[in-house]
Design an enzyme around this catalytic site. Structure first.
Site, short mmCIF file in Angstrom:
data_model
loop_
_atom_site.label_atom_id
_atom_site.label_comp_id
_atom_site.label_asym_id
_atom_site.label_seq_id
_atom_site.Cartn_x
_atom_site.Cartn_y
_atom_site.Cartn_z
N GLU A 1 8.05 43.39 72.80
CA GLU A 1 8.05 44.46 73.75
C GLU A 1 6.82 44.39 74.38
O GLU A 1 5.75 44.31 74.00
CB GLU A 1 8.57 45.77 73.17
N HIS B 1 13.76 50.36 75.38
CA HIS B 1 12.97 51.04 74.37
C HIS B 1 12.90 52.32 75.17
O HIS B 1 11.52 52.99 75.42
CB HIS B 1 11.66 50.43 73.94
N ARG C 1 14.27 50.26 65.29
CA ARG C 1 13.28 49.31 65.22
C ARG C 1 13.94 48.00 65.12
O ARG C 1 14.73 47.66 64.36
CB ARG C 1 12.12 49.36 64.36
#
Length: 329
Positions: free
Chosen positions: A265, A285, A236
């Protein structure tokens, strides 16, 4: 049930075999991300169940107040993005499975892929070749290097397995409990936090993002890293203190970073100062974005919906909601 699946950006789920578990239900799949809460609430006004795609959408008290038909939220993993108390107050059951004992192989594979890409500067070499310039610089061999793994979880242990197969040394740092467990398993734990960052050729982060770990990796930590070292983050973005990674790359310690996660994001600005940094390798991601991982994760989520409809919910986070419903309270 009227089921809405949020943030399936590439409309991947309907093409996977497990999606058939939702046959007989009214399913709407949303392929874009909506940040405006009023717009999102209008979309979801008839939803009885929400399927969350990881942490892409935050479920707040104010959003729940706009969704009177909602009865169930189904997802998998941690849920810092969901206001559990507000769910309980609005009689919305949250179900979230933790998966089995198997680690997230996809995330471990991407971690190691990013490490190799950074050590060999694959993006730079590829761009040079496609531009007709042929080779561009000299890379580093993984064998003989030391990889420091921060966090003693299942994914990190799988990365350690890969690293040893490549002839790397593995050193650990974690919470006091994690360090103790690592030592008990015969692993090498760094003499200190400072030594961990200063002596590792590669540092890879494998912590859950919690209030305690938010910003845990500081500018001082990164400043200790070698000028030719690599930082990997497939966990993260919030684990690193705000602004610290860009500042560290500007200063040349570490020499390069490879990340799969960002504070915002989706990040779609190609001129973002971190995303566009010449010392950064970035992926959007995709640590868990494989067919096999989606089948595993969302199969479990669909089973939560099926169990709810059958009157026997599983993986309940706030079971008092079901008890109230069961007894008409």
């Amino acid at each position: 049930m009227r089921i809405h699946i949020l943030d399936d950006w590439f409309e991947t789920l309907p093409d996977l075999p497990g999606f058939s578990l939702l046959d007989g239900h009214g399913v709407t799949v949303w392929t874009d991300h909506i940040s405006d809460e009023a717009t999102l609430a209008e979309r979801l006004k008839d939803a009885e169940a929400l399927v969350l795609f990881r942490e892409r959408t935050h479920v707040t008290r104010s959003l729940l107040e706009r969704l009177p038909a909602l009865r169930l939220i189904a997802q998998r993993g941690a849920f810092p993005h969901v206001d559990v108390a507000a769910c309980s107050d609005h009689n919305v059951l949250l179900c979230s499975g933790k998966g089995g004992d198997e680690p997230n192989v996809a995330a471990a594979e991407l971690t190691f892929t990013l490490m190799l890409a950074a050590l060999r500067d694959l993006p730079g070499q590829m761009a040079s070749a496609k531009a007709g310039l042929w080779q561009n610089g000299v890379g580093r061999t993984a064998k003989g290097l030391t990889i420091g793994l921060y966090g003693y979880g299942r994914i990190a242990r799988l990365v350690a397995h890969y690293a040893r197969a490549f002839g790397m040394s593995v050193v650990w740092w974690a919470s006091p409990e994690g360090c103790e467990k690592a030592r008990g398993d015969g692993e090498v734990v760094a003499d200190s936090r400072e030594a961990f960052f200063a002596e590792s050729d590669v540092v890879s982060l494998h912590l859950r993002l919690t209030p305690e770990t938010k910003g845990a990796i500081t500018a001082d930590d990164l400043g200790l890293m070698k000028p030719d070292s690599v930082l990997i983050n497939t966990a993260r973005a919030g684990l690193i203190a705000p602004g610290a990674l860009k500042a560290a790359l500007d200063a040349g310690r570490p020499g390069r970073a490879a990340v799969d996660v960002f504070d915002q994001e989706p990040l779609t600005d190609p001129n973002d100062p971190l995303l566009s940094h010449p010392r950064l390798i970035a992926t959007p991601h995709i640590g868990f974005v494989t067919e096999q991982e989606f089948e595993s994760q969302f199969g479990e989520i669909y089973e939560q919906i099926i169990a709810y409809v059958a009157g026997a919910p599983i993986n309940m986070v706030n079971p008092q909601v079901w008890s109230r419903r069961l007894y008409g309270l």
